[in-house]
Design a protein around this motif. Structure first.
Motif, PDB file in Angstrom:
ATOM      1  N   ASP A 166      30.123  61.309  39.928  1.00  0.00           N
ATOM      2  CA  ASP A 166      30.207  59.844  39.995  1.00  0.00           C
ATOM      3  C   ASP A 166      30.603  59.266  38.644  1.00  0.00           C
ATOM      4  OD1 ASP A 166      29.390  60.042  42.630  1.00  0.00           O
ATOM      5  OD2 ASP A 166      27.273  59.725  42.153  1.00  0.00           O
ATOM      6  N   GLU A 167      30.154  59.885  37.549  1.00  0.00           N
ATOM      7  CA  GLU A 167      30.528  59.406  36.225  1.00  0.00           C
ATOM      8  C   GLU A 167      32.022  59.588  35.987  1.00  0.00           C
ATOM      9  OE1 GLU A 167      30.372  57.711  32.485  1.00  0.00           O
ATOM     10  OE2 GLU A 167      29.033  57.582  34.208  1.00  0.00           O
ATOM     11  N   HIS A 168      32.583  60.720  36.464  1.00  0.00           N
ATOM     12  CA  HIS A 168      34.022  60.919  36.369  1.00  0.00           C
ATOM     13  C   HIS A 168      34.766  59.784  37.082  1.00  0.00           C
ATOM     14  CE1 HIS A 168      33.460  65.575  35.947  1.00  0.00           C
ATOM     15  NE2 HIS A 168      33.185  64.925  34.839  1.00  0.00           N
ATOM     16  N   TRP A 169      34.290  59.411  38.255  1.00  0.00           N
ATOM     17  CA  TRP A 169      34.922  58.338  39.023  1.00  0.00           C
ATOM     18  C   TRP A 169      34.856  57.015  38.279  1.00  0.00           C
ATOM     19  CZ3 TRP A 169      38.179  57.038  42.605  1.00  0.00           C
ATOM     20  CH2 TRP A 169      38.105  55.789  43.232  1.00  0.00           C
ATOM     21  N   ARG A 170      33.702  56.712  37.699  1.00  0.00           N
ATOM     22  CA  ARG A 170      33.557  55.453  36.967  1.00  0.00           C
ATOM     23  C   ARG A 170      34.489  55.424  35.751  1.00  0.00           C
ATOM     24  NH1 ARG A 170      28.094  56.151  38.666  1.00  0.00           N
ATOM     25  NH2 ARG A 170      27.566  57.349  36.791  1.00  0.00           N
ATOM     26  N   LYS A 171      34.611  56.547  35.061  1.00  0.00           N
ATOM     27  CA  LYS A 171      35.505  56.602  33.901  1.00  0.00           C
ATOM     28  C   LYS A 171      36.955  56.389  34.324  1.00  0.00           C
ATOM     29  CE  LYS A 171      32.766  59.684  30.928  1.00  0.00           C
ATOM     30  NZ  LYS A 171      32.712  61.033  30.293  1.00  0.00           N
ATOM     31  N   PHE A 172      37.355  57.000  35.451  1.00  0.00           N
ATOM     32  CA  PHE A 172      38.721  56.810  35.938  1.00  0.00           C
ATOM     33  C   PHE A 172      38.972  55.344  36.267  1.00  0.00           C
ATOM     34  CE2 PHE A 172      41.641  56.414  39.552  1.00  0.00           C
ATOM     35  CZ  PHE A 172      42.786  56.967  38.998  1.00  0.00           C
ATOM     36  N   CYS A 173      38.026  54.707  36.946  1.00  0.00           N
ATOM     37  CA  CYS A 173      38.186  53.296  37.310  1.00  0.00           C
ATOM     38  C   CYS A 173      38.331  52.418  36.069  1.00  0.00           C
ATOM     39  CB  CYS A 173      37.003  52.836  38.157  1.00  0.00           C
ATOM     40  SG  CYS A 173      36.950  53.581  39.813  1.00  0.00           S
TER      41      CYS A 173
ATOM     42  N   ALA B 240      39.511  53.367  33.194  1.00  0.00           N
ATOM     43  CA  ALA B 240      40.742  53.701  32.490  1.00  0.00           C
ATOM     44  C   ALA B 240      41.962  53.044  33.110  1.00  0.00           C
ATOM     45  CB  ALA B 240      40.924  55.215  32.463  1.00  0.00           C
ATOM     46  N   VAL B 241      42.018  52.962  34.435  1.00  0.00           N
ATOM     47  CA  VAL B 241      43.285  52.593  35.081  1.00  0.00           C
ATOM     48  C   VAL B 241      43.749  51.160  34.824  1.00  0.00           C
ATOM     49  CG1 VAL B 241      44.500  52.548  37.281  1.00  0.00           C
ATOM     50  CG2 VAL B 241      42.965  54.444  36.755  1.00  0.00           C
ATOM     51  N   PRO B 242      43.004  50.072  34.923  1.00  0.00           N
ATOM     52  CA  PRO B 242      41.670  49.977  35.494  1.00  0.00           C
ATOM     53  C   PRO B 242      41.722  49.491  36.941  1.00  0.00           C
ATOM     54  CG  PRO B 242      42.160  47.999  34.252  1.00  0.00           C
ATOM     55  CD  PRO B 242      43.414  48.839  34.230  1.00  0.00           C
ATOM     56  N   ILE B 243      40.708  49.874  37.706  1.00  0.00           N
ATOM     57  CA  ILE B 243      40.504  49.332  39.044  1.00  0.00           C
ATOM     58  C   ILE B 243      39.026  49.025  39.202  1.00  0.00           C
ATOM     59  CG2 ILE B 243      42.462  50.505  40.149  1.00  0.00           C
ATOM     60  CD1 ILE B 243      40.544  52.672  41.077  1.00  0.00           C
TER      61      ILE B 243
ATOM     62  N   ALA C 275      47.129  53.827  41.970  1.00  0.00           N
ATOM     63  CA  ALA C 275      46.876  53.569  40.544  1.00  0.00           C
ATOM     64  C   ALA C 275      47.737  54.465  39.667  1.00  0.00           C
ATOM     65  CB  ALA C 275      45.394  53.784  40.239  1.00  0.00           C
ATOM     66  N   VAL C 276      47.862  55.739  40.016  1.00  0.00           N
ATOM     67  CA  VAL C 276      48.660  56.668  39.218  1.00  0.00           C
ATOM     68  C   VAL C 276      50.141  56.322  39.304  1.00  0.00           C
ATOM     69  CG1 VAL C 276      49.396  59.075  39.030  1.00  0.00           C
ATOM     70  CG2 VAL C 276      46.973  58.542  39.350  1.00  0.00           C
ATOM     71  N   ARG C 277      50.610  55.948  40.496  1.00  0.00           N
ATOM     72  CA  ARG C 277      52.034  55.622  40.672  1.00  0.00           C
ATOM     73  C   ARG C 277      52.444  54.345  39.949  1.00  0.00           C
ATOM     74  NH1 ARG C 277      50.952  57.374  45.922  1.00  0.00           N
ATOM     75  NH2 ARG C 277      50.650  55.214  46.631  1.00  0.00           N
TER      76      ARG C 277
END
Length: 410
Positions: A250-257, A259-262, A288-290
């Motif tokens: 879940d922490e990985h998911w929060r960090k990704f959000c 970063a993108v950000p979303i 988000a990546v695209r």
């Protein structure tokens, strides 16, 4: 001269393909002198690419010495016995039948040199299949790896020969342990199979299936993380490059959000929630990546501590700064071509070892090695004339050249 932890050790390799040559490659990188004993036709990987050496041969046989012997002749066997007398380690991956036929079994070598460390990588270890031949894909098929790796529904091998390479690593571990054991103890006789190597590698997945079977009351295959965890896998960026994301927690998911950000919505906060809504999560991540070029996305992810890398083609791998600074590969020439091959990653051992030379031509050191173990010029000439030993043909072309295409006109 070699330095390093195994600088005073001589290894005799009777290897083919990957498992044994990979093991002796590591031993050589740790300082050992490796003498590759090959039959007159050479080992298999010398003839796999346009009639010449393959990447396997070039990568894992550099820095070795090649002596070419016909072990089915009296002279070839005599030379082998002399080599064993002066060696510390014998390592091979011949079939059990071939080892007996050529006189290179543990019993043969022990009778010549009771202090020898002997390692035999077989298809199968002890058991009803001990005499059978096995290769890397057979080990994959028999230990569960291939069942889940399918192309168009058909079970398929992984591609890289990881079981062979793991077996080579296990051989090195066994040899290092044997060198610490007293002479004449069972530890100096190492024998194991690719199949048993595959079983050990598969332990996590085998136990995972057992766990799920007991929790769910039915057998269920353990999927790889990228098939079971949304947001874990490869995604294409706006500029057509591919990025691999690792989002296990879940922490990985929060960090990704961030970063993108979303928005990190409460409805997708936990892995269980994201698994239930996998298509939605995959669409969120993919979109988000695209929306970003690779370099910009990489900078954002790195700042937040997200695990990622670019998915690289093989021709680009060694151009990466991490591969070059400090340089993690050796440069050398073989025939008229130049190569760059990655080194054993324990750099504090490798940096003390002489720069690995080119891989040897078939029989390139035959005469020098024969002289080094005590044969005079007359005896060497006799061995060569009888076909018991063979020297390299320095003028022979190694590969069939690709003809240049005709120019297009009109």
């Amino acid at each position: 001269m070699h330095t390093g932890i195994l600088a005073n050790k001589t290894v005799l390799e009777l290897g083919s393909m990957i498992a044994a040559p990979f093991a002796t490659h590591i031993l050589n990188q740790l300082g050992a002198t490796v003498i590759k004993i090959e039959p007159p036709a050479g080992e298999t990987t010398r003839k796999l690419v346009r009639g010449g050496p393959s990447g396997t041969y070039i990568a894992y046989n550099r820095g070795k010495q090649s002596i070419c012997l016909d072990l089915q002749t009296d002279g070839g066997r005599e030379i082998f016995r002399t080599l064993v007398e002066k060696a510390d380690i014998v390592l091979h991956n011949l079939s059990p039948g071939a080892a007996r036929k050529l006189g290179v079994t543990y019993e043969n070598c022990m009778a010549i040199n009771p202090s020898i460390v002997y390692c035999h990588i077989k298809g199968y270890g002890e058991g009803p299949l001990a005499e059978e031949v096995a290769s890397n894909p057979i080990a994959e098929a028999a230990t569960g790896v291939m069942y889940s790796n399918r192309i168009d529904g058909r079970p398929s091998r992984l591609g890289p020969s990881y079981h062979d390479q793991f077996a080579g690593c296990y051989a090195v571990i066994g040899i290092l342990a044997a060198l610490m054991a007293p002479e004449g103890t069972p530890e100096r006789h190492i024998e194991f199979g690719l199949y048993e190597t595959g079983l050990h590698i598969a332990a996590r997945d085998l136990v995972g299936v057992q766990l799920k079977s007991q929790l769910l009351g039915r057998p269920e295959q353990e999927p790889s993380p990228e098939f079971s965890i949304p947001g874990y896998g490869a995604y294409e960026t706006r500029d057509g490059r591919w990025i691999y994301l690792v989002m296990l927690t879940d922490e990985h998911w929060r960090k990704f959000c961030r970063a993108v950000p979303i928005e990190a919505s409460d409805e997708l906060a936990t892995l269980r929630q994201r698994r239930r809504q996998r298509p939605q999560v995959e669409e969120i991540v993919g979109t988000a990546v695209r929306s970003l070029d690779y370099d910009g996305l990489a900078k954002k992810l790195s700042a937040e501590g997200v695990g990622f890398t670019e998915v690289l083609s093989l021709d680009r791998v060694l151009d990466a700064p991490q591969a070059q600074e400090p340089r993690k590969y050796s440069e050398f020439t073989f025939a008229e071509y130049g190569f760059e091959a990655p080194d054993f990653p324990l750099s504090y051992n490798v940096t003390q070892v002489r720069a690995a030379g080119s891989p040897p031509l078939l029989g390139e050191q035959t005469s020098a090695l024969l002289k080094g173990i005590g044969y005079d010029d007359t005896q060497i000439r006799s061995f060569l004339d009888d076909g018991a030993a063979v020297t390299a043909d320095q003028e022979a072309s190694l590969w069939a050249k690709v003809s240049k295409p005709e120019p297009v006109t009109g």
